[in-house]
Design a protein around this motif. Structure first.
Motif, PDB file in Angstrom:
ATOM      1  N   ILE A   9       0.858  -1.202   0.000  1.00  8.75           N
ATOM      2  CA  ILE A   9       0.000   0.000   0.000  1.00  8.75           C
ATOM      3  C   ILE A   9       0.889   1.245   0.000  1.00  8.75           C
ATOM      4  O   ILE A   9       0.682   2.165  -0.792  1.00  8.75           O
ATOM      5  CB  ILE A   9      -0.941   0.013   1.225  1.00  8.75           C
ATOM      6  CG1 ILE A   9      -1.955  -1.124   1.132  1.00  8.75           C
ATOM      7  CG2 ILE A   9      -1.664   1.362   1.331  1.00  8.75           C
ATOM      8  CD1 ILE A   9      -2.805  -1.315   2.388  1.00  8.75           C
ATOM      9  N   ALA A  10       1.892   1.277   0.864  1.00 11.85           N
ATOM     10  CA  ALA A  10       2.758   2.463   0.965  1.00 11.85           C
ATOM     11  C   ALA A  10       3.429   2.764  -0.377  1.00 11.85           C
ATOM     12  O   ALA A  10       3.592   3.931  -0.764  1.00 11.85           O
ATOM     13  CB  ALA A  10       3.802   2.251   2.054  1.00 11.85           C
ATOM     14  N   GLU A  11       3.782   1.710  -1.119  1.00 16.35           N
ATOM     15  CA  GLU A  11       4.476   1.907  -2.400  1.00 16.35           C
ATOM     16  C   GLU A  11       3.574   2.518  -3.476  1.00 16.35           C
ATOM     17  O   GLU A  11       4.048   2.930  -4.531  1.00 16.35           O
ATOM     18  CB  GLU A  11       5.066   0.576  -2.883  1.00 16.35           C
ATOM     19  CG  GLU A  11       6.314   0.213  -2.093  1.00 16.35           C
ATOM     20  CD  GLU A  11       6.791  -1.218  -2.328  1.00 16.35           C
ATOM     21  OE1 GLU A  11       6.095  -1.974  -3.041  1.00 16.35           O
ATOM     22  OE2 GLU A  11       7.848  -1.554  -1.772  1.00 16.35           O
ATOM     23  N   LEU A  12       2.275   2.587  -3.188  1.00 15.50           N
ATOM     24  CA  LEU A  12       1.362   3.217  -4.162  1.00 15.50           C
ATOM     25  C   LEU A  12       1.518   4.742  -4.167  1.00 15.50           C
ATOM     26  O   LEU A  12       1.060   5.416  -5.079  1.00 15.50           O
ATOM     27  CB  LEU A  12      -0.093   2.890  -3.808  1.00 15.50           C
ATOM     28  CG  LEU A  12      -0.512   1.423  -3.842  1.00 15.50           C
ATOM     29  CD1 LEU A  12      -1.937   1.270  -3.315  1.00 15.50           C
ATOM     30  CD2 LEU A  12      -0.409   0.881  -5.257  1.00 15.50           C
ATOM     31  N   PHE A  13       2.134   5.285  -3.098  1.00 16.55           N
ATOM     32  CA  PHE A  13       2.177   6.749  -2.951  1.00 16.55           C
ATOM     33  C   PHE A  13       3.467   7.340  -3.488  1.00 16.55           C
ATOM     34  O   PHE A  13       4.508   6.675  -3.534  1.00 16.55           O
ATOM     35  CB  PHE A  13       2.003   7.132  -1.473  1.00 16.55           C
ATOM     36  CG  PHE A  13       0.657   6.758  -0.944  1.00 16.55           C
ATOM     37  CD1 PHE A  13      -0.464   7.507  -1.295  1.00 16.55           C
ATOM     38  CD2 PHE A  13       0.486   5.648  -0.141  1.00 16.55           C
ATOM     39  CE1 PHE A  13      -1.719   7.155  -0.834  1.00 16.55           C
ATOM     40  CE2 PHE A  13      -0.770   5.287   0.321  1.00 16.55           C
ATOM     41  CZ  PHE A  13      -1.868   6.041  -0.024  1.00 16.55           C
ATOM     42  N   ASP A  14       3.390   8.635  -3.873  1.00 11.90           N
ATOM     43  CA  ASP A  14       4.572   9.378  -4.315  1.00 11.90           C
ATOM     44  C   ASP A  14       5.341   9.858  -3.094  1.00 11.90           C
ATOM     45  O   ASP A  14       4.727  10.308  -2.123  1.00 11.90           O
ATOM     46  CB  ASP A  14       4.151  10.651  -5.090  1.00 11.90           C
ATOM     47  CG  ASP A  14       3.379  10.312  -6.347  1.00 11.90           C
ATOM     48  OD1 ASP A  14       3.759   9.354  -7.028  1.00 11.90           O
ATOM     49  OD2 ASP A  14       2.389  11.023  -6.639  1.00 11.90           O
TER      50      ASP A  14
END
Ligand SMILES: C[S@@+](CC[C@H](N)C(=O)[O-])C[C@H]1O[C@@H](n2cnc3c(N)ncnc32)[C@H](O)[C@@H]1O
Length: 216
Positions: A9-14
């Motif tokens: 999930i965290a890797e989905l963010f910039d």
């Protein structure tokens, strides 16, 4: 506890800030697991008021909860981040929209959640938001709220300090305005159905509670 879903999930963010925030919040805050536990098995759509970066929606998807979700937040930076993350994750039936909850709520019948945003509203606006949200819960559905509760505990004082810090670092656009008491929730929400209020602070020092209204 480390769960690879939270890293995904965290890797989905910039950006490092958003990624670090997402992973540490998902790992340390019992909020998202409580939400998933209560919504599991329901097929009703979810309205997430004050959705921020959409962490609750992504958490629910990562745990196999596929109901349509509409997330609202007045901070366009967060809505833009949530939208980009939803595209990156390839999730269906997830919508994020910039909307100030002080100007009312869109039409909805289903489950509703209000997670950690009531402190930004004054008492009259809190009452109005809670009543509008409860009116959007379908029969048998849930209004799920996480809120700091005003009382004379040390946890409450730390809760206020944490919210002031979030404003000082500009993570939140606004400083906290007012914290409801347990009695406020009972007075405003009990007419809509059955209400339960229980602590939900996990290992955090905050005076957070889980307020669950089941509409009758
Ligand atoms: C502490 S964050 C919680 C985010 C999310 N609910 C979660 O738990 O992951 C509070 C959120 O409420 C939003 N917010 C505050 N006042 C609002 C308002 N009047 N209308 C819509 N969103 C608001 C803020 O922008 C912020 O994203």
């Amino acid at each position: 506890m480390k769960d690879p879903c939270d890293t995904r999930i965290a890797e989905l963010f910039d950006g490092h800030w958003n990624r670090n925030y997402a992973v540490s919040k998902l790992r340390t805050d019992p909020l998202y697991a409580a939400l998933a536990a209560d919504l599991r098995g329901s097929t009703l759509p979810l309205l997430d008021i004050g959705c921020g970066l959409g962490l609750s929606a992504f958490y629910l998807r990562s745990r196999g909860i596929e109901v349509p979700i509409l997330g609202l937040d007045y901070d366009h930076r967060k809505i833009d981040g949530a939208r980009r993350a939803a595209i990156r994750g390839g999730f269906g039936q997830l919508q994020f929209s910039q909307h100030d909850a002080r100007s009312g709520l869109p039409a909805h019948q289903g489950n509703v959640c209000i997670l950690d945003i009531l402190q930004f509203f004054d008492p009259a606006a809190q009452q109005e938001l809670l009543q509008l949200a409860a009116a959007r819960v379908a029969p048998g559905g849930l209004l799920l709220i996480r809120s700091g509760i005003r009382d004379d505990s040390w946890r409450f004082r730390i809760t206020v300090a944490g919210d002031l810090l979030a404003k000082a670092t500009r993570w939140m656009k606004a400083a906290p305005t007012h914290y409801p008491t347990a009695g406020d929730f009972e007075r405003i929400l009990a007419p809509f159905g059955s209400l339960e209020i229980s602590p939900l602070w996990g290992r955090t020092p905050f005076n957070n509670h889980w307020i669950k209204l089941r509409k009758t």
